[in-house]
Design a protein around this motif. Structure first.
Motif, PDB file in Angstrom:
ATOM      1  N   GLY A  10     -15.413   8.643  25.603  1.00  0.00           N
ATOM      2  CA  GLY A  10     -16.605   7.955  26.075  1.00  0.00           C
ATOM      3  C   GLY A  10     -17.878   8.398  25.394  1.00  0.00           C
ATOM      4  N   CYS A  11     -18.106   9.715  25.316  1.00  0.00           N
ATOM      5  CA  CYS A  11     -19.378  10.231  24.772  1.00  0.00           C
ATOM      6  C   CYS A  11     -19.180  11.082  23.514  1.00  0.00           C
ATOM      7  N   ASP A  12     -17.943  11.258  23.085  1.00  0.00           N
ATOM      8  CA  ASP A  12     -17.595  12.024  21.880  1.00  0.00           C
ATOM      9  C   ASP A  12     -17.858  13.527  22.001  1.00  0.00           C
ATOM     10  N   LYS A  13     -18.011  14.019  23.223  1.00  0.00           N
ATOM     11  CA  LYS A  13     -18.178  15.459  23.434  1.00  0.00           C
ATOM     12  C   LYS A  13     -16.929  16.186  22.929  1.00  0.00           C
ATOM     13  N   ASP A  14     -17.127  17.331  22.283  1.00  0.00           N
ATOM     14  CA  ASP A  14     -15.992  18.150  21.851  1.00  0.00           C
ATOM     15  C   ASP A  14     -15.242  18.673  23.067  1.00  0.00           C
ATOM     16  N   LEU A  15     -13.920  18.524  23.048  1.00  0.00           N
ATOM     17  CA  LEU A  15     -13.057  19.039  24.116  1.00  0.00           C
ATOM     18  C   LEU A  15     -11.933  19.841  23.477  1.00  0.00           C
ATOM     19  N   PRO A  16     -12.211  21.084  23.100  1.00  0.00           N
ATOM     20  CA  PRO A  16     -11.178  21.903  22.477  1.00  0.00           C
ATOM     21  C   PRO A  16      -9.982  22.097  23.413  1.00  0.00           C
ATOM     22  N   ASP A  37     -16.426  11.158  36.104  1.00  0.00           N
ATOM     23  CA  ASP A  37     -17.128  11.093  37.387  1.00  0.00           C
ATOM     24  C   ASP A  37     -18.252  10.059  37.403  1.00  0.00           C
ATOM     25  N   ASN A  38     -19.036   9.989  36.337  1.00  0.00           N
ATOM     26  CA  ASN A  38     -20.264   9.202  36.371  1.00  0.00           C
ATOM     27  C   ASN A  38     -20.190   7.836  35.695  1.00  0.00           C
ATOM     28  N   MET A  39     -19.420   7.704  34.632  1.00  0.00           N
ATOM     29  CA  MET A  39     -19.333   6.414  33.956  1.00  0.00           C
ATOM     30  C   MET A  39     -18.100   5.630  34.412  1.00  0.00           C
ATOM     31  N   LEU A  40     -16.999   6.335  34.629  1.00  0.00           N
ATOM     32  CA  LEU A  40     -15.730   5.650  34.888  1.00  0.00           C
ATOM     33  C   LEU A  40     -15.334   5.591  36.357  1.00  0.00           C
ATOM     34  N   GLY A  41     -15.863   6.478  37.167  1.00  0.00           N
ATOM     35  CA  GLY A  41     -15.478   6.500  38.573  1.00  0.00           C
ATOM     36  C   GLY A  41     -13.997   6.721  38.775  1.00  0.00           C
ATOM     37  N   ASN A  42     -13.406   7.567  37.926  1.00  0.00           N
ATOM     38  CA  ASN A  42     -11.969   7.893  37.976  1.00  0.00           C
ATOM     39  C   ASN A  42     -11.076   6.678  37.702  1.00  0.00           C
ATOM     40  N   VAL A  43     -11.563   5.745  36.873  1.00  0.00           N
ATOM     41  CA  VAL A  43     -10.772   4.583  36.459  1.00  0.00           C
ATOM     42  C   VAL A  43     -10.701   4.582  34.938  1.00  0.00           C
ATOM     43  N   CYS A  44      -9.501   4.715  34.388  1.00  0.00           N
ATOM     44  CA  CYS A  44      -9.358   4.667  32.934  1.00  0.00           C
ATOM     45  C   CYS A  44      -9.732   3.267  32.450  1.00  0.00           C
ATOM     46  N   PRO A  45     -10.629   3.155  31.460  1.00  0.00           N
ATOM     47  CA  PRO A  45     -11.050   1.836  30.989  1.00  0.00           C
ATOM     48  C   PRO A  45      -9.977   1.123  30.174  1.00  0.00           C
ATOM     49  N   ASN A  46      -8.900   1.828  29.874  1.00  0.00           N
ATOM     50  CA  ASN A  46      -7.812   1.239  29.097  1.00  0.00           C
ATOM     51  C   ASN A  46      -6.656   0.757  29.971  1.00  0.00           C
ATOM     52  N   CYS A  47      -6.274   1.570  30.971  1.00  0.00           N
ATOM     53  CA  CYS A  47      -5.084   1.238  31.767  1.00  0.00           C
ATOM     54  C   CYS A  47      -5.359   1.083  33.261  1.00  0.00           C
ATOM     55  N   SER A  81     -13.378   1.542  22.287  1.00  0.00           N
ATOM     56  CA  SER A  81     -13.918   0.379  21.577  1.00  0.00           C
ATOM     57  C   SER A  81     -14.746  -0.498  22.516  1.00  0.00           C
ATOM     58  N   TYR A  82     -14.800  -0.123  23.802  1.00  0.00           N
ATOM     59  CA  TYR A  82     -15.529  -0.900  24.795  1.00  0.00           C
ATOM     60  C   TYR A  82     -16.983  -0.443  24.915  1.00  0.00           C
ATOM     61  N   THR A  83     -17.859  -1.386  25.180  1.00  0.00           N
ATOM     62  CA  THR A  83     -19.258  -1.041  25.430  1.00  0.00           C
ATOM     63  C   THR A  83     -19.372  -0.493  26.853  1.00  0.00           C
ATOM     64  N   LYS A  84     -20.480   0.161  27.139  1.00  0.00           N
ATOM     65  CA  LYS A  84     -20.697   0.662  28.505  1.00  0.00           C
ATOM     66  C   LYS A  84     -20.711  -0.485  29.510  1.00  0.00           C
ATOM     67  N   ALA A  85     -21.254  -1.629  29.119  1.00  0.00           N
ATOM     68  CA  ALA A  85     -21.275  -2.797  30.013  1.00  0.00           C
ATOM     69  C   ALA A  85     -19.852  -3.300  30.276  1.00  0.00           C
TER      70      ALA A  85
END
Length: 102
Positions: A10-16, A37-47, A81-85
């Protein structure tokens, strides 16, 4: 074996591999805790599945051949590949449904 993807989709933050901020769905889509928590509300935008904390692979091989050193984390960065909207439109009607009931 999990890929242990190196970034938040979503935000490209590094997650080692050792990150406690990495969350995955059953398809291993990888997002940081803040995005889950804040953008997805525990819902995967893919599945549309839920997320759980990604396990941490041990650095040390306590059993021969089984460690981060022998089985390293992926270095391939993946971004949605999805926009925030588009994500908001998809996740909004699903957020109120428990992941186990989706």
């Amino acid at each position: 074996m999990l890929e242990l993807r190196p970034n938040c989709e979503g935000c490209d933050k590094d997650l080692p591999a050792s990150s406690t901020e990495a969350y995955i769905c059953t398809y291993e889509c990888t997002f940081c805790k803040d995005c889950v928590d804040n953008m997805l509300g525990n819902v995967c935008p893919n599945c549309a599945g839920g997320f759980c904390p990604r396990p941490i692979r041990p650095k040390t091989a306590y059993r021969a051949g089984v460690s981060l050193q022998e089985q390293p984390a992926s270095t391939k960065r993946i971004n949605t590949s999805y926009t925030k909207a588009e994500i908001a439109d998809f996740t909004h009607p699903i957020k109120g449904i428990s992941a186990k009931d989706r």
